[in-house]
Design a protein around this motif. Structure first.
Motif, PDB file in Angstrom:
ATOM      1  N   HIS A  62      47.686   5.447  25.896  1.00 27.25           N
ATOM      2  CA  HIS A  62      47.712   4.695  24.642  1.00 27.25           C
ATOM      3  C   HIS A  62      47.697   3.210  25.000  1.00 27.25           C
ATOM      4  N   SER A  64      46.557   0.562  23.744  1.00 25.09           N
ATOM      5  CA  SER A  64      46.887  -0.450  22.740  1.00 25.09           C
ATOM      6  C   SER A  64      48.254  -0.202  22.103  1.00 25.09           C
ATOM      7  N   ILE A  93      41.360   6.236  29.839  1.00 25.06           N
ATOM      8  CA  ILE A  93      40.707   6.527  28.569  1.00 25.06           C
ATOM      9  C   ILE A  93      41.761   6.365  27.488  1.00 25.06           C
ATOM     10  N   GLY A  94      41.518   5.403  26.588  1.00 25.30           N
ATOM     11  CA  GLY A  94      42.491   5.060  25.565  1.00 25.30           C
ATOM     12  C   GLY A  94      42.330   5.903  24.313  1.00 25.30           C
ATOM     13  N   ALA A  95      43.428   6.064  23.587  1.00 27.93           N
ATOM     14  CA  ALA A  95      43.410   6.874  22.367  1.00 27.93           C
ATOM     15  C   ALA A  95      44.442   6.377  21.375  1.00 27.93           C
ATOM     16  N   LEU A 108      41.883  -0.816  19.570  1.00 19.37           N
ATOM     17  CA  LEU A 108      41.781   0.039  20.752  1.00 19.37           C
ATOM     18  C   LEU A 108      40.545  -0.331  21.572  1.00 19.37           C
ATOM     19  N   ALA A 112      40.284  -1.908  25.412  1.00 22.71           N
ATOM     20  CA  ALA A 112      39.484  -1.302  26.479  1.00 22.71           C
ATOM     21  C   ALA A 112      38.545  -2.329  27.102  1.00 22.71           C
ATOM     22  N   ALA A 122      37.784   1.077  31.674  1.00 18.87           N
ATOM     23  CA  ALA A 122      38.481   1.593  30.499  1.00 18.87           C
ATOM     24  C   ALA A 122      37.471   2.106  29.486  1.00 18.87           C
ATOM     25  N   TYR A 123      37.744   3.302  28.981  1.00 17.72           N
ATOM     26  CA  TYR A 123      36.948   3.934  27.937  1.00 17.72           C
ATOM     27  C   TYR A 123      37.905   4.305  26.813  1.00 17.72           C
ATOM     28  N   CYS A 124      37.394   4.879  25.740  1.00 21.48           N
ATOM     29  CA  CYS A 124      38.292   5.293  24.662  1.00 21.48           C
ATOM     30  C   CYS A 124      37.673   6.403  23.833  1.00 21.48           C
ATOM     31  N   TYR A 125      38.529   7.016  23.017  1.00 21.67           N
ATOM     32  CA  TYR A 125      38.122   8.042  22.065  1.00 21.67           C
ATOM     33  C   TYR A 125      38.114   7.433  20.667  1.00 21.67           C
ATOM     34  N   MET A 150      32.981   4.340  24.117  1.00 25.57           N
ATOM     35  CA  MET A 150      33.527   5.506  23.407  1.00 25.57           C
ATOM     36  C   MET A 150      32.845   6.768  23.915  1.00 25.57           C
TER      37      MET A 150
END
Length: 388
Positions: A62, A64, A93-95, A108, A112, A122-125, A150
């Protein structure tokens, strides 16, 4: 920018013996027993007595901030760069989680992008706990296809009193949307699943696979080590072709209530014949670790630690006698493969120069490089986040 690592015992994750590793800019340029180069032209790192492994890939952080189950004052802080780098995590990988109201996808995404500038990947969903999924563009497919970092949707919650109790149809629809976005863009299009301790366990995922054309590989369920019953259900999920993830952040009360430490859970799965290619661990870093009473009321709150991932890796090897190859796969190679981060999770010419150099005996971290740049030297962060 050239860096030469000399005389290091390399696990890629398979053992390669003692080698030299030449890094050019952000990638691995050469791996050989003895690389002949004018050392005055390169930065040299002495790898004697050290082992090299791929940087850790943490599939759920998490970045952020998260939390908020106990009110606005219980929102957890953002992740800083050194919370990852000092513990060998070079890809996150952020969520979003429970709170997609005061925590937003644009924030978010911005976090990233900031971490990418500061030095790690850094990636995210897109989305959060609930369905229908919140998005930036108005479409899960479009978010994944058009927004560079993403790579999927999540963490969608099931079997949890905070979840929206998603139906088979709802989960199948979001999985199809994510799958399509992934196909268009060449990304994983994964549906990352938060699994609670509810009685339904993973049954809705089996129903989606059995009743639709969505394969088990489209889902990535985590928190599978909550209790022995869920862990056994997770093993059944692997028999259907799925991958399962254990959470390394925990506390004493969780363990007393039946949660299985992540390293112990992985060792158990391996003993049951589950291959390391279907097992992973993630930190759930900077998430809240809420403690609820029997009525579902919040009675305590702690914060997840990204550093718990490397601690669990060490426990796998030093306490549970899991081979370095399998342990590295669980914290790096398997999540990188599952998330289609093909340039991560291995030490190979052409791949990103994300490397962790550890003391051979203790596995304590000595040096960390991410995208070819040294972030940690002699166990000290030499690169820090903007506001650290």
């Amino acid at each position: 920018m050239l860096t030469l690592i000399k005389n290091v015992e390399c696990y890629a994750p398979s053992p390669m013996g003692t080698v030299d590793i030449l890094i050019a800019n952000n990638a691995i340029a050469c791996i050989d027993a003895n690389i002949a180069i004018n050392e005055s032209l390169v930065d040299v790192i002495d790898g004697s007595g050290l082992i090299a492994l791929p940087g850790l890939v943490d599939s759920l952080v998490h970045i952020s901030g998260g939390g908020g189950e106990g009110g606005f004052h219980t929102r957890t802080p953002q992740m800083s760069l050194t919370e990852a780098s000092l513990h060998g995590v070079t890809t996150v990988i952020g969520a979003l989680g429970t709170d997609a109201t005061t925590r937003t996808l644009p924030d978010l995404l911005a976090k990233a992008k900031g971490l990418n500038i500061e030095g790690i990947s850094a990636y995210c969903y897109t989305g959060s706990y609930h369905l229908p999924a919140r998005t930036i563009t108005g479409s899960v497919t479009d978010d994944i296809a058009l927004i560079d970092c993403m790579i999927g949707v999540g963490e969608v919650a099931i079997a949890d009193h905070r979840a929206a109790e998603p139906t088979v149809q709802a989960l199948a629809e979001v999985a199809a949307q994510a799958r399509t976005g992934g196909m268009i863009s060449g990304k994983a299009g994964i549906v990352y699943i938060h699994t609670g301790d509810g009685k339904r366990q993973l049954s809705v995922l089996h129903d989606v696979v059995n009743e639709t054309d969505i394969p088990a590989s489209q889902f990535f369920p985590t928190h599978i080590n909550r209790n022995q019953s869920l862990l056994d259900a997770g093993i059944t999920w692997t028999r259907a072709g799925g991958v399962i993830d254990m959470t390394t952040s925990t506390n004493e009360q969780f363990i007393e209530e039946g949660e299985i430490p992540a390293a112990q859970a992985i060792a158990y799965c391996l003993s049951q014949g589950v291959p390391a290619s279907q097992l992973s661990m993630s930190s759930d870093g900077n998430a809240s670790l809420p403690v609820f009473n029997e009525n579902g009321a919040l009675v305590g709150l702690e914060v997840g630690k990204v550093g718990s991932l490397f601690a669990a890796f060490k426990a796998l090897v030093l306490e549970h006698n899991v081979s370095l190859k399998n342990a590295i796969s669980v914290v790096s190679t398997t999540p990188a493969s599952k998330l289609k981060l093909h340039h991560k999770g291995k030490i190979k010419v052409g791949c990103d120069a994300d490397l962790v150099l550890c003391d051979k005996a203790s596995l304590d971290i000595v040096h960390v490089l991410a995208k070819g740049k040294q972030l940690v030297k002699d166990s000290i962060a030499v690169v820090k986040g903007t506001f650290e």
